[in-house]
Design an enzyme around this catalytic site. Structure first.
Site, mmCIF file in Angstrom:
data_model
loop_
_atom_site.group_PDB
_atom_site.id
_atom_site.type_symbol
_atom_site.label_atom_id
_atom_site.label_comp_id
_atom_site.label_asym_id
_atom_site.label_seq_id
_atom_site.Cartn_x
_atom_site.Cartn_y
_atom_site.Cartn_z
ATOM 1 N N MET A 246 0.850 -1.359 -0.035
ATOM 2 C CA MET A 246 0.046 0.056 0.142
ATOM 3 C C MET A 246 0.879 1.379 0.259
ATOM 4 S SD MET A 246 -3.103 0.747 2.471
ATOM 5 C CE MET A 246 -2.540 2.166 3.568
ATOM 6 N N HIS A 247 1.495 1.162 -1.164
ATOM 7 C CA HIS A 247 2.529 2.498 -1.312
ATOM 8 C C HIS A 247 2.052 3.908 -1.028
ATOM 9 C CE1 HIS A 247 5.872 -0.283 -2.540
ATOM 10 N NE2 HIS A 247 5.253 -0.706 -3.534
ATOM 11 N N ASP A 248 1.174 4.362 -1.682
ATOM 12 C CA ASP A 248 0.855 5.716 -2.145
ATOM 13 C C ASP A 248 -0.234 5.876 -0.861
ATOM 14 O OD1 ASP A 248 0.729 5.676 -5.612
ATOM 15 O OD2 ASP A 248 2.389 5.833 -4.088
#
Ligand code: RIB
Ligand code: CA
Length: 328
Positions: A246-248
């Site tokens: 869940m980078h962003d």
């Protein structure tokens, strides 16, 4: 209320970040500025418009930005990660809304000057628009409340080279320019975003409980989870877990849950060329005033780089916010 602009290259995990910003009761999403990266600028701009339609916020302006990096040639879009269309090959219908008649950098500069000290920019793609904006208005750094960037990696291995993360490698010159200005700058890099994983169970929970938004996040994540699973298989993982990073959205969660992250500070450079191109090189001695013999880090303002995260808290904030929003 946190007023934010998201600079984005949607992008499957960008969609998660945009959905979270819209759903959170203490975030006022003022606009999306688009940039090349996960797909070309026309695709990322179309995707931003389509996502706002699906997330029932067609009123939020989308301003189109850079189609290529400041200096280097644009790298091929990672269609093996985000699909050819940038949203997992869902091939959604064209949006009925259009981009605003203003360039991304102009929008960021205008909004910061109209509301000095009030706006947070969360940049989750290559930093070209941010570099162009601060080039247009060199006082921009003093007019933003803060700049939060999803990008870079300090200790964790890179995802596009052993040293470089995709957003910073996407435009290393822009990233290095951004790090030269004295914002309040927080870097949410792979050191923490690779800790915040969404499993198929988490994503199915959104599919079943977060309305149309949850369904889009589930549908678009199929391609993304397949990529992460294939990556594990290639690495010889015995029983790969069907999940994705869940980078962003982690960067947007930082707007409202900053204490879930632990930061170190230092002077930041981003290597603009050569074998280490795109590497975030942090001078961690800067805060103790120690100067190195080489000049490259001299007079670099301090940035905060996230090194640890309460991953469960960040993930649960994301999941609960989307589900509660759907129920409201
Ligand atoms: O390295 C991850 C980053 O690159 C994320 O922002 C993803 O959307 C891609 O842009
Ligand atoms: Ca992105």
């Amino acid at each position: 209320m946190h007023k934010i602009i998201i600079d984005t290259d949607p992008g499957i995990d960008d969609a998660q970040a945009i959905a979270f910003a819209i759903a959170h009761p203490k975030i006022d999403l003022l606009g999306l500025s688009t940039v090349f990266g996960n797909a070309d600028i026309d695709n990322t701009s179309r995707n931003a418009l389509k996502l706002l339609e699906i997330f029932a916020r067609p009123d939020i302006p989308v301003v189109k930005g850079a189609s290529k990096p400041l200096v280097q040639k644009r790298l091929p879009a990672p269609d093996f990660v985000h699909g050819v269309d940038g949203l997992g090959n869902l091939n959604l219908d064209k949006p009925t809304i259009n981009v605003a008649n203003e360039r991304a950098a102009d929008f960021i500069v205008r909004m910061a000057n109209e509301q000095p000290g009030e706006i947070t920019v969360v940049a989750v793609g290559p930093l070209t628009n941010i570099a162009l904006a601060v080039g247009q208005d060199p006082t921009l750094a003093s007019k933003l409340k803060q700049l939060i960037v999803m990008g870079g990696t300090v200790q964790q291995a890179g995802n596009v080279s052993p040293l470089a993360e995709a957003n910073f490698l996407g435009d290393p010159h822009a990233a290095d320019i951004v790090c030269a200005h004295d914002w309040p700058l927080k870097i949410i890099g792979l050191d923490v975003t690779l800790e915040v994983m969404l499993s198929d169970e988490h994503l199915a929970c959104l599919r079943d409980n977060a309305g149309q938004t949850g369904k889009l996040i589930w549908d678009s994540s199929r391609f993304y989870v397949d990529f992460y699973t294939a990556d594990q298989n290639q690495a010889g993982v015995e029983s790969p877990v069907r999940q994705c990073a869940m980078h962003d959205a982690s960067a947007v969660v930082c707007v409202v849950e900053e204490s879930a992250f632990e930061f170190i500070s230092g002077g930041a450079r981003v290597i603009p060329e050569g074998m280490a191109i795109g590497q975030l090189a942090l001078n961690q001695k800067a805060s103790s005033g120690i100067e190195y013999a080489v000049p490259h880090w001299q007079s670099r303002p301090l940035v905060q780089a996230a090194m640890r995260v309460d991953a469960d808290r960040v993930r649960n904030t994301f999941l609960n916010t989307l589900i509660n929003h759907a129920l409201s």
